[in-house]
Design a protein around this motif. Structure first.
Motif, PDB file in Angstrom:
ATOM      1  N   ASP A 141       0.817  -1.217   0.000  1.00  0.00           N
ATOM      2  CA  ASP A 141       0.000   0.000   0.000  1.00  0.00           C
ATOM      3  C   ASP A 141       0.851   1.267   0.000  1.00  0.00           C
ATOM      4  N   ASP A 142       2.098   1.158   0.459  1.00  0.00           N
ATOM      5  CA  ASP A 142       3.000   2.310   0.467  1.00  0.00           C
ATOM      6  C   ASP A 142       3.691   2.525  -0.872  1.00  0.00           C
ATOM      7  N   GLY A 143       3.442   1.631  -1.845  1.00  0.00           N
ATOM      8  CA  GLY A 143       4.011   1.776  -3.187  1.00  0.00           C
ATOM      9  C   GLY A 143       5.333   1.058  -3.382  1.00  0.00           C
ATOM     10  N   LYS A 144       5.827   0.378  -2.355  1.00  0.00           N
ATOM     11  CA  LYS A 144       7.095  -0.336  -2.471  1.00  0.00           C
ATOM     12  C   LYS A 144       6.851  -1.784  -2.879  1.00  0.00           C
ATOM     13  N   VAL A 145       7.804  -2.331  -3.637  1.00  0.00           N
ATOM     14  CA  VAL A 145       7.695  -3.706  -4.101  1.00  0.00           C
ATOM     15  C   VAL A 145       7.908  -4.652  -2.922  1.00  0.00           C
ATOM     16  N   ILE A 146       6.962  -5.541  -2.716  1.00  0.00           N
ATOM     17  CA  ILE A 146       7.069  -6.553  -1.671  1.00  0.00           C
ATOM     18  C   ILE A 146       7.772  -7.782  -2.240  1.00  0.00           C
ATOM     19  N   GLN A 147       7.330  -8.230  -3.420  1.00  0.00           N
ATOM     20  CA  GLN A 147       7.913  -9.379  -4.102  1.00  0.00           C
ATOM     21  C   GLN A 147       7.853  -9.150  -5.600  1.00  0.00           C
ATOM     22  N   TYR A 148       8.903  -9.600  -6.281  1.00  0.00           N
ATOM     23  CA  TYR A 148       8.891  -9.555  -7.736  1.00  0.00           C
ATOM     24  C   TYR A 148       8.258 -10.830  -8.270  1.00  0.00           C
ATOM     25  N   GLY A 149       7.653 -10.719  -9.429  1.00  0.00           N
ATOM     26  CA  GLY A 149       7.004 -11.871 -10.041  1.00  0.00           C
ATOM     27  C   GLY A 149       7.992 -12.948 -10.428  1.00  0.00           C
ATOM     28  N   ALA A 150       7.549 -14.183 -10.392  1.00  0.00           N
ATOM     29  CA  ALA A 150       8.397 -15.321 -10.744  1.00  0.00           C
ATOM     30  C   ALA A 150       8.669 -15.327 -12.246  1.00  0.00           C
ATOM     31  N   GLY A 151       9.807 -15.871 -12.615  1.00  0.00           N
ATOM     32  CA  GLY A 151      10.123 -16.053 -14.024  1.00  0.00           C
ATOM     33  C   GLY A 151      10.735 -14.856 -14.713  1.00  0.00           C
ATOM     34  N   LYS A 152      11.109 -13.830 -13.979  1.00  0.00           N
ATOM     35  CA  LYS A 152      11.735 -12.670 -14.613  1.00  0.00           C
ATOM     36  C   LYS A 152      13.201 -12.970 -14.867  1.00  0.00           C
ATOM     37  N   THR A 153      13.674 -12.572 -16.029  1.00  0.00           N
ATOM     38  CA  THR A 153      15.061 -12.811 -16.390  1.00  0.00           C
ATOM     39  C   THR A 153      15.687 -11.538 -16.943  1.00  0.00           C
ATOM     40  N   VAL A 154      17.006 -11.532 -16.949  1.00  0.00           N
ATOM     41  CA  VAL A 154      17.770 -10.429 -17.529  1.00  0.00           C
ATOM     42  C   VAL A 154      18.537 -11.017 -18.697  1.00  0.00           C
ATOM     43  N   SER A 155      18.553 -10.316 -19.822  1.00  0.00           N
ATOM     44  CA  SER A 155      19.274 -10.824 -20.987  1.00  0.00           C
ATOM     45  C   SER A 155      20.772 -10.874 -20.703  1.00  0.00           C
ATOM     46  N   TYR A 156      21.477 -11.754 -21.395  1.00  0.00           N
ATOM     47  CA  TYR A 156      22.909 -11.904 -21.194  1.00  0.00           C
ATOM     48  C   TYR A 156      23.652 -10.611 -21.527  1.00  0.00           C
ATOM     49  N   GLU A 157      23.219  -9.906 -22.569  1.00  0.00           N
ATOM     50  CA  GLU A 157      23.858  -8.654 -22.960  1.00  0.00           C
ATOM     51  C   GLU A 157      23.731  -7.614 -21.845  1.00  0.00           C
ATOM     52  N   GLU A 158      22.541  -7.534 -21.260  1.00  0.00           N
ATOM     53  CA  GLU A 158      22.324  -6.586 -20.173  1.00  0.00           C
ATOM     54  C   GLU A 158      23.157  -6.979 -18.951  1.00  0.00           C
ATOM     55  N   TYR A 159      23.233  -8.273 -18.674  1.00  0.00           N
ATOM     56  CA  TYR A 159      24.036  -8.767 -17.558  1.00  0.00           C
ATOM     57  C   TYR A 159      25.508  -8.393 -17.749  1.00  0.00           C
ATOM     58  N   LYS A 160      26.046  -8.648 -18.934  1.00  0.00           N
ATOM     59  CA  LYS A 160      27.454  -8.342 -19.204  1.00  0.00           C
ATOM     60  C   LYS A 160      27.725  -6.850 -19.109  1.00  0.00           C
ATOM     61  N   ALA A 161      26.800  -6.023 -19.615  1.00  0.00           N
ATOM     62  CA  ALA A 161      26.974  -4.573 -19.538  1.00  0.00           C
ATOM     63  C   ALA A 161      27.014  -4.120 -18.079  1.00  0.00           C
ATOM     64  N   GLU A 169      30.350  -5.209 -16.438  1.00  0.00           N
ATOM     65  CA  GLU A 169      31.448  -4.313 -16.814  1.00  0.00           C
ATOM     66  C   GLU A 169      31.358  -2.993 -16.065  1.00  0.00           C
ATOM     67  N   LYS A 170      30.149  -2.466 -15.935  1.00  0.00           N
ATOM     68  CA  LYS A 170      29.949  -1.203 -15.227  1.00  0.00           C
ATOM     69  C   LYS A 170      30.349  -1.355 -13.757  1.00  0.00           C
ATOM     70  N   ILE A 171      29.977  -2.455 -13.143  1.00  0.00           N
ATOM     71  CA  ILE A 171      30.334  -2.704 -11.745  1.00  0.00           C
ATOM     72  C   ILE A 171      31.846  -2.787 -11.596  1.00  0.00           C
ATOM     73  N   PHE A 172      32.497  -3.497 -12.520  1.00  0.00           N
ATOM     74  CA  PHE A 172      33.955  -3.628 -12.469  1.00  0.00           C
ATOM     75  C   PHE A 172      34.620  -2.257 -12.540  1.00  0.00           C
ATOM     76  N   LYS A 173      34.185  -1.413 -13.467  1.00  0.00           N
ATOM     77  CA  LYS A 173      34.751  -0.072 -13.607  1.00  0.00           C
ATOM     78  C   LYS A 173      34.511   0.764 -12.355  1.00  0.00           C
ATOM     79  N   LEU A 174      33.297   0.688 -11.808  1.00  0.00           N
ATOM     80  CA  LEU A 174      32.983   1.471 -10.614  1.00  0.00           C
ATOM     81  C   LEU A 174      33.774   1.000  -9.399  1.00  0.00           C
ATOM     82  N   GLU A 175      33.971  -0.303  -9.260  1.00  0.00           N
ATOM     83  CA  GLU A 175      34.771  -0.813  -8.150  1.00  0.00           C
ATOM     84  C   GLU A 175      36.224  -0.360  -8.274  1.00  0.00           C
ATOM     85  N   LYS A 176      36.746  -0.373  -9.481  1.00  0.00           N
ATOM     86  CA  LYS A 176      38.117   0.080  -9.727  1.00  0.00           C
ATOM     87  C   LYS A 176      38.253   1.574  -9.401  1.00  0.00           C
TER      88      LYS A 176
END
Length: 77
Positions: free
Chosen positions: A30-50, A53-60
């Motif tokens: 009711d407060d507008g925050k996500v309680i649970q995400y729906g089952a079966g959601k996936t992230v494409s491999y290209e998006e994952y790799k991007a 890489e962004k995380i690696f650069k930011l950590e460095k």
């Protein structure tokens, strides 16, 4: 609470929450925050790799800035 998937929005109660979540609906409180995400959601491999890489650069960059900050603090004292 609400179950949301695409342009479908249903007002649900606690008993229906699991059923909608299994069908892929996001459950929003009711407060507008996500309680649970729906089952079966996936992230494409290209998006994952991007993101990986962004995380690696930011950590460095973070490590470099921490070292620089440490040196500046030594110089100030």
């Amino acid at each position: 609470m609400k179950a949301i998937k695409g342009n479908k929005v249903y007002t649900i109660d606690e008993i229906q929450k699991v059923m909608y979540q299994v069908q892929g609906y996001d459950i929003i409180g009711d407060d507008g925050k996500v309680i649970q995400y729906g089952a079966g959601k996936t992230v494409s491999y290209e998006e994952y790799k991007a993101l990986e890489e962004k995380i690696f650069k930011l950590e460095k960059e973070n490590k470099k800035l921490k070292e620089e900050n440490k040196e500046l603090k030594k110089a100030a004292n």
